[in-house]
Write a protein that holds these residues in place. Structure first.
Motif, short mmCIF file in Angstrom:
data_model
loop_
_atom_site.label_atom_id
_atom_site.label_comp_id
_atom_site.label_asym_id
_atom_site.label_seq_id
_atom_site.Cartn_x
_atom_site.Cartn_y
_atom_site.Cartn_z
N ILE A 174 0.86 -1.18 0.00
CA ILE A 174 0.00 0.00 0.00
C ILE A 174 0.89 1.24 0.00
N GLU A 175 0.75 2.05 -1.04
CA GLU A 175 1.52 3.28 -1.15
C GLU A 175 0.79 4.39 -0.42
N CYS A 176 1.45 4.95 0.56
CA CYS A 176 0.85 5.99 1.38
C CYS A 176 1.43 7.35 1.00
N LYS A 177 1.06 8.38 1.75
CA LYS A 177 1.55 9.72 1.49
C LYS A 177 3.04 9.82 1.80
N ALA A 178 3.68 10.82 1.24
CA ALA A 178 5.11 11.10 1.49
C ALA A 178 6.01 9.95 1.06
N GLY A 179 5.55 9.15 0.08
CA GLY A 179 6.40 8.11 -0.47
C GLY A 179 6.52 6.86 0.37
N GLU A 180 5.82 6.79 1.49
CA GLU A 180 5.89 5.59 2.32
C GLU A 180 5.04 4.47 1.73
N SER A 181 5.44 3.24 2.00
CA SER A 181 4.64 2.10 1.56
C SER A 181 4.64 1.03 2.64
N TYR A 182 3.55 0.28 2.70
CA TYR A 182 3.39 -0.77 3.70
C TYR A 182 3.15 -2.10 3.00
N THR A 183 3.79 -3.12 3.52
CA THR A 183 3.68 -4.45 2.93
C THR A 183 2.41 -5.14 3.41
N VAL A 184 1.72 -5.79 2.50
CA VAL A 184 0.56 -6.63 2.83
C VAL A 184 1.03 -8.07 2.72
N ILE A 185 0.94 -8.82 3.81
CA ILE A 185 1.46 -10.18 3.81
C ILE A 185 0.34 -11.21 3.95
#
Length: 286
Positions: A214-225
């Motif tokens: 998941i691409e969030c604001k400010a270039g951050e991303s979170y992994t979905v496992i």
């Protein structure tokens, strides 16, 4: 694949075809009902929102909203821009899919039956009087008050039960048991952002494996496992904007059931049978 109705001729076929059914919603459970009605010879028009969020996309006719058309077990769904285009699509043996979240086109279409298959767990505007026969799937409706009938959608002994008075069982928030897993097999987003696929539906994954991000604001991303080992049975469309807690994937622990990813589920078929029963009985009375 030939429809059952294609093998029926004469007066019986004409009788079944005279009823127009509008189905609100085109997700996987709704598509089970749409496919059953279409197979039996009913004319069906589907109403959807502009950005459907089905995860079992290969068996959800709402995918036509994005791709223009889609095919589910031999049934072709075709996106239309207004009611005037419906007749041409129906004439070709396909199912029109119209973006109409508020059901405004129902006034123009004047269907014999309206089926609320949105499965939002709340009533988003369907009411008795929209058509001579109104049916709702799942909780959020009272049979005899909001609609004529309600169909039970919770897995168990009463799945598919036709309710003439009262409501379906309330939503527990716990998914049905598949292969011994309930809530653990369904994956929800931990953050809001843009959903990006890493795997695809039908892939076999191990618990802890990355299936999306998941691409969030400010270039951050979170992994979905993957929460369990199994087959990716459902996966949200790439590029969809999700909120925190949004359902994004479904893992089936039964690795040998790959074909199930691409066919209508037993639950959807059970519910569909009850809707068909009501529609056939109603048409015979007309």
């Amino acid at each position: 694949m030939r429809r059952i109705s294609d093998r029926i001729s004469g007066k019986e076929n004409l009788q079944m075809r005279r009823g127009l059914v509008v189905v609100r919603g085109g997700g996987d459970l709704a598509t089970g009902t749409i496919h059953r009605l279409w197979s039996a010879g009913f004319t069906v028009v589907v109403l959807e929102i502009s950005s459907p969020a089905a995860i079992r996309r290969p068996v959800s006719v709402c995918e036509a909203v994005y791709d223009g058309e889609t095919v589910v077990e031999g049934m072709r769904g075709v996106r239309i821009s207004d009611c005037r285009e419906a007749a041409a699509v129906i004439e070709k043996g396909s199912v029109p899919v119209l973006i109409d979240p508020d059901g405004e086109s129902i006034k123009t279409l004047k269907p014999s039956v309206v089926v609320d298959a949105i499965l939002a767990k709340v009533n988003l505007g369907t009411r008795k009087g929209m058509a001579p026969l109104t049916i709702a799937l799942g909780p959020g409706f009272e049979a005899g008050v909001d609609t004529d009938y309600v169909i039970e959608t919770k897995r168990g002994h009463d799945l598919g039960k036709i309710i003439c008075q009262g409501t379906a069982l309330p939503n527990t928030g716990i998914p049905g048991d598949i292969g011994g897993y309930t809530d653990k097999r369904v994956i929800r987003s931990r953050q809001a952002g843009v959903f990006r696929n890493v795997c695809k539906i039908g892939d076999i994954v191990e618990a802890g494996q990355e299936i999306a991000r998941i691409e969030c604001k400010a270039g951050e991303s979170y992994t979905v496992i993957a929460t369990i080992t199994g087959i990716v049975r459902g996966l949200l469309r790439d590029g969809y904007h999700v909120t925190k807690g949004f359902k994004v994937a479904d893992i089936d622990p039964r690795k040998e059931e790959l074909k199930n990813c691409f066919t209508i589920s037993d639950k959807a078929r059970c519910i569909a049978g009850s809707v068909l029963e009501l529609c056939v009985a109603f048409c015979r009375e007309e």
